[in-house]
Structures are given as C-alpha cells and as structure tokens.
Design a protein around this motif. Structure first.
Motif, PDB file in Angstrom:
ATOM      1  N   ASP A 122       0.942  -1.415  -0.099  1.00  0.00           N
ATOM      2  CA  ASP A 122      -0.121   0.109   0.014  1.00  0.00           C
ATOM      3  C   ASP A 122       0.979   1.317  -0.052  1.00  0.00           C
ATOM      4  O   ASP A 122       0.264   2.428  -0.012  1.00  0.00           O
ATOM      5  N   LEU A 123       2.278   1.114   0.186  1.00  0.00           N
ATOM      6  CA  LEU A 123       2.899   2.484   0.217  1.00  0.00           C
ATOM      7  C   LEU A 123       2.794   3.162  -0.983  1.00  0.00           C
ATOM      8  O   LEU A 123       2.714   2.606  -2.049  1.00  0.00           O
ATOM      9  N   PRO A 124       2.822   4.581  -0.983  1.00  0.00           N
ATOM     10  CA  PRO A 124       2.395   5.338  -2.218  1.00  0.00           C
ATOM     11  C   PRO A 124       3.873   5.619  -3.012  1.00  0.00           C
ATOM     12  O   PRO A 124       4.389   6.702  -3.069  1.00  0.00           O
ATOM     13  N   ILE A 125       4.094   4.472  -3.573  1.00  0.00           N
ATOM     14  CA  ILE A 125       5.301   4.522  -4.599  1.00  0.00           C
ATOM     15  C   ILE A 125       4.681   4.737  -5.893  1.00  0.00           C
ATOM     16  O   ILE A 125       3.801   3.896  -6.345  1.00  0.00           O
ATOM     17  N   THR A 132     -15.281   3.840  -5.731  1.00  0.00           N
ATOM     18  CA  THR A 132     -14.208   5.095  -5.716  1.00  0.00           C
ATOM     19  C   THR A 132     -13.091   4.506  -6.028  1.00  0.00           C
ATOM     20  O   THR A 132     -12.464   3.172  -5.332  1.00  0.00           O
ATOM     21  N   HIS A 133     -11.883   5.085  -6.824  1.00  0.00           N
ATOM     22  CA  HIS A 133     -10.609   4.627  -6.681  1.00  0.00           C
ATOM     23  C   HIS A 133      -9.760   5.333  -5.800  1.00  0.00           C
ATOM     24  O   HIS A 133      -8.779   5.001  -5.332  1.00  0.00           O
ATOM     25  N   CYS A 134     -10.631   6.193  -4.964  1.00  0.00           N
ATOM     26  CA  CYS A 134      -9.763   6.565  -3.557  1.00  0.00           C
ATOM     27  C   CYS A 134      -8.831   7.560  -3.782  1.00  0.00           C
ATOM     28  O   CYS A 134      -7.893   7.910  -3.161  1.00  0.00           O
ATOM     29  N   GLY A 135      -8.961   8.507  -4.958  1.00  0.00           N
ATOM     30  CA  GLY A 135      -8.322   9.849  -4.936  1.00  0.00           C
ATOM     31  C   GLY A 135      -8.832  10.629  -3.892  1.00  0.00           C
ATOM     32  O   GLY A 135      -9.906  10.404  -3.446  1.00  0.00           O
ATOM     33  N   TRP A 136      -7.554  11.483  -3.330  1.00  0.00           N
ATOM     34  CA  TRP A 136      -8.214  12.099  -2.069  1.00  0.00           C
ATOM     35  C   TRP A 136      -9.467  13.098  -2.357  1.00  0.00           C
ATOM     36  O   TRP A 136     -10.325  13.236  -1.422  1.00  0.00           O
ATOM     37  N   ASP A 143      -1.024   7.298  -3.592  1.00  0.00           N
ATOM     38  CA  ASP A 143      -1.822   7.727  -2.356  1.00  0.00           C
ATOM     39  C   ASP A 143      -3.119   7.116  -2.330  1.00  0.00           C
ATOM     40  O   ASP A 143      -3.821   6.829  -1.312  1.00  0.00           O
ATOM     41  N   GLN A 144      -3.430   6.428  -3.660  1.00  0.00           N
ATOM     42  CA  GLN A 144      -5.181   5.635  -3.533  1.00  0.00           C
ATOM     43  C   GLN A 144      -5.133   4.704  -2.453  1.00  0.00           C
ATOM     44  O   GLN A 144      -6.056   4.335  -1.839  1.00  0.00           O
ATOM     45  N   LYS A 145      -3.871   3.900  -2.533  1.00  0.00           N
ATOM     46  CA  LYS A 145      -3.894   2.741  -1.681  1.00  0.00           C
ATOM     47  C   LYS A 145      -3.860   2.998   0.082  1.00  0.00           C
ATOM     48  O   LYS A 145      -4.706   2.208   0.824  1.00  0.00           O
ATOM     49  N   VAL A 146      -3.268   4.248   0.158  1.00  0.00           N
ATOM     50  CA  VAL A 146      -3.251   4.636   1.638  1.00  0.00           C
ATOM     51  C   VAL A 146      -4.693   5.036   1.904  1.00  0.00           C
ATOM     52  O   VAL A 146      -5.023   4.515   3.110  1.00  0.00           O
ATOM     53  N   HIS A 147      -5.311   5.709   1.243  1.00  0.00           N
ATOM     54  CA  HIS A 147      -6.674   6.223   1.516  1.00  0.00           C
ATOM     55  C   HIS A 147      -7.666   4.914   1.594  1.00  0.00           C
ATOM     56  O   HIS A 147      -8.571   4.928   2.806  1.00  0.00           O
TER      57      HIS A 147
END
Length: 452
Positions: free
Chosen positions: A180-183, A349-353, A374-378
């Motif tokens: 899930d890290l935002p890489i 949703t794709h979980c964009g902020w 960042d979508q994975k973190v959210h």
C-alpha cells in the motif's frame, strides 16, 4: 460556511498549482475562498495542462514557460514531468513576478505565494524575492506520513521490497501494508525519491495548508506538527469552504433527473476517476457484479478508460439487456451534486483524495478499488481506520463485487459502516460551523496572511 469580514482587495496572492487535475481543483477552490475574503488572486501556471481561465473570471491567469519537450509532455511520466518543471521554472516564475505581476496594479503588493507542494521551485523563487510562501498539500496527512516512511525505508535499503513481504504490515503506520505504500508507478524508485525528498523540504516556507480535517487525520496531523517548524493549517475539505466548482470534463447532468426517480439511499455511484483505466475482463466483472447485486447504479465510464475501446462497445450485450432502467451510464458526472443526492447510498471509488473527501463529507459509504500511489493509503484508512467502507480484493471478481455492493447499501452487516459514515458527515459539519475547529483555523490563516 460563514467567515469573518473580508479585507479590502489591496493584497495580491499568487497561487501556483501543480498541473495535475487532482491538484488543480483544490488550489482553485482555495483561491475562490481567498478571493471571497478580499484578496486579489493571480494564478501562475505552467503551459503544460494549464487550467481554464473561463471557469474563474475573477482571477488573473498567467502562464509561464515550463521547459517541457513534446515527447516528455506527452509521455504520461508524471515524475519526470514534475522533476523537469521544478528544474526549469524557478527562473520562469521569478521573471513572471518581476516583469508582469509586480507591474500590474503596483499598488497591490504580492503578499504571499501559495504553491502546491509538488511545485517546490516556488519556495526558492519566493525566498529570492523576499516574499513569504505557504505550501498547499492536496493529500491526506496519513498519506504524508506514508511518504515519510517510504523515504526512511529507502534510506535503509528496504525499498524496493521483495514480493514475499507485500502483505506484511509496515511498522509504525498500521494498517498500511508494504503493497500500500505510495510509490509511483511512472518512473524508477530513484527518480521518485528525488522528487519526494524535495517535496518534504519545507525549511523556507511559513506555513503548510492541508486539505484534510482534524476529525479524520488528528493523530497524523499531530505527528506532522511535532516534527515541522512550519505551522500546519488543517483547512479541509476545501470544496466545502467555497461553492465554486472547477470543471474540466463535460458533465452529463441528465443523470440527476434519473437519480430523482430512484429510492432514498438505493443507488451505487461508480466512478474510477480521471486517470485510471481497466481492461475488458475487469469491465465484464464490474458489469455483472453490478447487475447481479440487483441495486440501481450510476456508472461513469470515461471515454478511453477501457483498453482498446472508445467507450462502452465492449460491455456485454446481455448485461445491457439485463439492467434495463435500473442502471444509468454516463461519460462524466457532476460528482459533488451526485454524492449530495438523497438517492445515492454508496460510492465505488478509486480513492483519490478529492473523491474520498467528497464522499465522506456527504456521509456516503465507499467501496474502494485503488489503482496506484496515495489511493492505496486512502483505501486502507477508509476500510480499516475510519471504517467508512470496504476495500475490494485483488481478484476483482463479480461475486465479490455483488457482495460488496449489497453490503454497503442494504445488508445488515453493512449497517455499522452506514452509521459511521453518517456520523462522520455530522462531525465535519460541526467543524465547519462557527466555533468549530476548521472554522477557527480558516480565520487564523486569513489573519496570518493579512499580517505578512
């Protein structure tokens, strides 16, 4: 959102947005709010992916050369694009400020430069011209902490990580897993780290504005403030402090008429954002999962978002016959209006902020299918920390989709999610009312800027 009295429009603010849609909108929303407080707003933007001036006639828009070659600008490699912009644009911004902005209505001095965190060349230009600067972060505080963790792990030689630890929890940022890290998927880890390290260098800026809210990100915000010399202003959701909307794709408003005919909280709204794409197999699984759920759905399928297809030609014919009037497909929807509609009971949703905040603000539970960064973190925070939705697994299978839709909309085992979503909406409303945390912070920020 009622605010304190406006200041005379004698102070000019220069805003520098990042040329990515998920970043442009919050900056323009923030600019609209600041304009309502009496500030004169100048938007200095790159020629690449520039915002439309016609949506904001109250602003002055000035493009600057960005140094991008045509191959790079059309490459889709956002990491390389941002690195090139930051290497080139310090001189462009300084020249623009001294030859255009400062000479236009010279009685209006530049009070402050507010820049997206990914446009960090702005801080150096502001410092050179002795102008205060403020950073705007358009992501969650939780994602910022995850990026710090990426920097730390990379410095220890732990990134890239082996597949065998993908599902392991990352120490200290529970419940984030290594996967899930935002890489970024767009370039090498070295180039990504080069960009992120510069983004996190905030030594010469006066403050940081975060598009989030204390009731969501309190623990992450506390950690960031403890380790930052710059003061943090938690201003979100930015789309709620102004009524302005920045539209880039043509919206099909006929979906609102269709929603008007649906039962209260019965519809699943499906939209995977402005970038993500899916293949034919994923499309079929989504389609049959929605059809088999027996729930009404409003589905945004962006032209070109399905591989090897212009629009919906690859949707199975049997599916189109199966859903009848129970489904409605559009190329793009007025999302904020959709999420605020009484018929919408859940959001896939794709979980964009921006989408995540818009859904939380309206008390709409989420089905999360993140794509990258960042979508994975959210998605993990929505499902495991805030418990405002559920995350689909990697299999992307129609039976899982059917169960997810029914859970968030109607089944008893989703009732806690629905209640928590409603409660979070109310908490945000309280924070933005007079005397609430966001209300007070917004006014404190205006006072800070006026004092420069």
């Amino acid at each position: 959102m009622e605010m304190q009295k406006s200041t005379p429009r004698a102070q000019r603010l220069v805003l520098v947005p990042c040329p990515c849609q998920g970043h442009i909108n919050p900056m323009l929303q923030f600019g609209t709010f600041l304009h309502s407080k009496g500030f004169s707003i100048t938007i200095v933007h790159t020629q690449f992916n520039s915002p439309s001036p016609c949506n904001h006639p109250e602003f002055t828009f000035i493009p600057i050369p960005d140094g991008l070659t045509v191959p790079l600008a059309t490459s889709g490699n956002i990491i390389a694009i941002l690195l090139a912009i930051n290497a080139f644009c310090k001189a462009s911004l300084e020249h623009c400020l001294t030859t255009q902005v400062m000479k236009q209505e010279p009685e209006k001095k530049i009070t402050c430069i507010i820049y997206d965190e990914f446009m960090f060349f702005s801080a150096a230009a502001a410092n050179h011209l002795n102008i205060p600067s403020i950073i705007l972060r358009t992501t969650s505080a939780a994602n910022f902490l995850a990026r710090i963790t990426v920097i730390e792990l990379h410095s220890k030689g732990l990134i890239p990580f082996p597949d065998s630890v993908s599902f392991d929890l990352v120490p200290q940022i529970h419940p984030i897993r290594f996967k899930d890290l935002p890489i970024s998927p767009w370039d090498t880890i070295e180039k990504f780290m080069e960009l992120i390290i510069d983004v996190h260098d905030v030594k010469i800026s006066s403050a940081i504005i975060c598009n989030t809210t204390v009731c969501l990100d309190e623990s992450s915000l506390a950690w960031i403030q403890k380790h930052s010399r710059a003061r943090i202003f938690c201003m979100g959701p930015l789309h709620k402090i102004t009524t302005a909307a920045s539209r880039t794709l043509e919206e099909d408003t006929s979906c609102i008429e269709w929603l008007d005919k649906q039962s209260h909280k019965s519809v699943i709204y499906v939209s995977l954002g402005s970038i993500a794409s899916i293949g034919e197999n994923e499309l079929a699984e989504m389609a049959w999962g929605l059809a088999n759920s027996k729930q009404p759905f409003l589905w945004v399928i962006r032209p070109g978002s399905i591989t090897d297809s212009d629009w919906i030609e690859l949707l199975p014919q049997e599916f189109r016959e199966a859903f009848g009037e129970r489904g409605f497909i559009v190329k793009w929807a007025p999302q904020r209006e959709v999420l605020a509609h009484g018929a919408v009971g859940a959001f896939w949703t794709h979980c964009g902020w921006n989408s995540t905040l818009e859904s939380i603000s309206e008390g709409v539970p989420m089905i999360c299918k993140p794509c990258f960064s960042d979508q994975k973190v959210h998605a993990r925070h929505v499902s495991k920390v805030w418990k405002l939705g559920i995350e689909l697994g990697d299999e992307f299978e129609r039976r899982e989709i059917e169960r997810a839709v029914r859970k968030v909309l109607v089944d008893n085992d989703g009732e806690e999610i629905r209640v928590r979503a409603k409660d979070m909406k109310e908490k945000i409303q309280v924070s933005m009312s007079k005397g609430g945390s966001t209300y007070n912070i917004v006014n404190e920020l205006v006072e800070l800027i006026m004092g420069f």
